[in-house]
Design a protein around this motif. Sequence first.
Motif, PDB file in Angstrom:
ATOM      1  N   UNK A  41      24.800  78.781  82.631  1.00 20.42           N
ATOM      2  CA  UNK A  41      25.044  77.920  83.780  1.00 20.42           C
ATOM      3  C   UNK A  41      24.407  76.553  83.551  1.00 20.42           C
ATOM      4  N   UNK A  42      25.182  75.495  83.802  1.00 23.10           N
ATOM      5  CA  UNK A  42      24.707  74.124  83.661  1.00 23.10           C
ATOM      6  C   UNK A  42      24.970  73.365  84.959  1.00 23.10           C
ATOM      7  N   UNK A  61      34.999  75.182  93.103  1.00 25.32           N
ATOM      8  CA  UNK A  61      34.033  74.959  94.191  1.00 25.32           C
ATOM      9  C   UNK A  61      33.446  76.232  94.782  1.00 25.32           C
ATOM     10  N   UNK A  62      34.300  77.257  95.007  1.00 23.71           N
ATOM     11  CA  UNK A  62      33.784  78.483  95.636  1.00 23.71           C
ATOM     12  C   UNK A  62      32.826  79.231  94.711  1.00 23.71           C
ATOM     13  N   UNK A  63      33.094  79.190  93.394  1.00 23.39           N
ATOM     14  CA  UNK A  63      32.200  79.829  92.433  1.00 23.39           C
ATOM     15  C   UNK A  63      30.902  79.036  92.323  1.00 23.39           C
ATOM     16  N   UNK A  79      23.297  82.252  95.662  1.00 27.70           N
ATOM     17  CA  UNK A  79      22.384  82.991  94.779  1.00 27.70           C
ATOM     18  C   UNK A  79      21.223  82.133  94.268  1.00 27.70           C
ATOM     19  N   UNK A  80      21.350  80.815  94.416  1.00 25.48           N
ATOM     20  CA  UNK A  80      20.314  79.875  93.987  1.00 25.48           C
ATOM     21  C   UNK A  80      19.941  80.050  92.511  1.00 25.48           C
ATOM     22  N   UNK A  81      20.964  80.203  91.696  1.00 23.88           N
ATOM     23  CA  UNK A  81      20.723  80.346  90.261  1.00 23.88           C
ATOM     24  C   UNK A  81      20.314  79.004  89.668  1.00 23.88           C
ATOM     25  N   UNK A  82      19.463  79.047  88.683  1.00 27.77           N
ATOM     26  CA  UNK A  82      18.945  77.843  88.046  1.00 27.77           C
ATOM     27  C   UNK A  82      19.721  77.526  86.774  1.00 27.77           C
ATOM     28  N   UNK A  83      19.651  76.280  86.369  1.00 28.93           N
ATOM     29  CA  UNK A  83      20.271  75.883  85.109  1.00 28.93           C
ATOM     30  C   UNK A  83      19.679  76.708  83.970  1.00 28.93           C
TER      31      UNK A  83
END
Length: 246
Positions: free
Chosen positions: A55-56, A23-25, A33-37
């Motif tokens: 990342x998925x 969860x924390x990651x 960081x609002x990283x996208x898939x």
Amino acid sequence: MMALPRFFCPIPLQINTIITLPPEVAHHAGRSLRLKEGTRIILFNGLGGEYHGTLLFNQGTAQADLDFFDSQNRGITGNITLVQALASGDKMDWIIEKAVEMGVSHLIPIKAERSVLQLSGTRLEKRQQHWQAIIQSASEQSGRNILMTLSPLQTLKQFFQSTEHANYLLADPEGDISLTHYLNQHHNSLNNIYFFIGPEGGWSPKETEEIVKHGATRVRFGDSILRTETAGIALSSAAASVLNWR
């Protein structure tokens, strides 16, 4: 080229698998960081090496498809331990963060007679957790894949009872020998060093006597008197350079 986002992920990792991020990651990657898939990321669990993947997001659950393992462990090749007297305010935070960046292997906080900061009970437990989080965050930022070890807060007596004699070096502006001279003299036999760093007011005469009694060499580092938050970092960096541990 921008560095890939790195995350400390304290779970078993293996290539050619899809893992669910803790969860924390997941919060850090998706919310902070609002990283996208599809973003390429790096995970490490502190045991050595790092895992590259994609990342998925699966029905709102953050996952990583791991497809490559890099066995490289950045850092110095020798072992440096900071026996660091407890410093006040946020100085310990700074010391711990920079020690990670410098490649220090182990940090042992010491409750010294002149330590301004006093910790015990729940407050100490929370502070130890806070310091561990700093180690993880600094490792993410610096590219370090093996976490620096943090010992529980202890007294000098407890330290000497639990540690076999090693290369003990007491930072002392009036030391018997310069750090560089000592390191050059023992260049071929050193693979681990313990630096004793006093608090803001320095070690007490009793503590100094105890450290020296256990075989520590007093070493000086230049002509300046360094602050407690500077001394360990400066000496560690110098030692790694002189001994070609970088």
